[in-house]
Design a protein around this motif. Sequence first.
Motif: not given
Length: 170
Positions: A62-87
Motif C-alpha cells: 500500500d505504501l509503495k502504491d501510494l508513493e507511485a500515485k504521488l510520483r505520478t501526480a507530481a509528474d502530471k503537475l510538472e507537465k501541466d504547470a505551464p498551462t495552469l493558472a497560478e492559483a
Amino acid sequence: MSKLLKSMALVAVMSMSALTAQAQDGPLKIGYVNSERVLREANLAKAAQLKLETEFGKRDKDLKDLEAKLRTAADKLEKDAPTLAEAEKSRRQRDLVEQDRDLQRKRREFQEDLNQRKQEELSGVVERANKVIKQIFDNEKYDLILQDAIHFSARVDITKKVIDALNAQK
C-alpha cells in the motif's frame, strides 16, 4: 578510558584468570556461536521472518502504491504547470506537499511497527537459541562459549550445532 572499555578489560582479566585456573585441571573446551548466522539460518528465524513478511506485506505494498500515485501526480503537475493558472498550480503543489507529508508519516509508522514486531519475534528466537546453547554447554561440558567474537577458529565454531539443535525442536 571509558567505563565500557574498563568493564570489558576487567571481564577479560577475570575470564583469563578463571581460564588459567581451569587449565590446570585439563584442556579447556571453548565454543563459539555466530548469533547473526543463527538468526539468519535457523528454521525458527526463517519462520519469524516469513511471519513478519506476511503480517506487513500488505501495508508495504500500500505504501509503495501510494508513493507511485504521488510520483505520478507530481509528474502530471510538472507537465501541466505551464498551462495552469497560478492559483490552481499553487493548490496542486500544496496538495502534493500534504500527500507527501502523509506518506512520510505512514512510512515512519510502518517502520516503527515493523521494527517493534521484528524485535518481538527475534527475542523469542534468541531466547530459544540461548537455551540450546546452555544445553550444549552443560551436555558437552564446555568451559566457555562465546557469541560474536572478532576472531575465532573453525575448530571452536559450534554455530551449525546450535542451528541443527534449534531446527530439531518442535
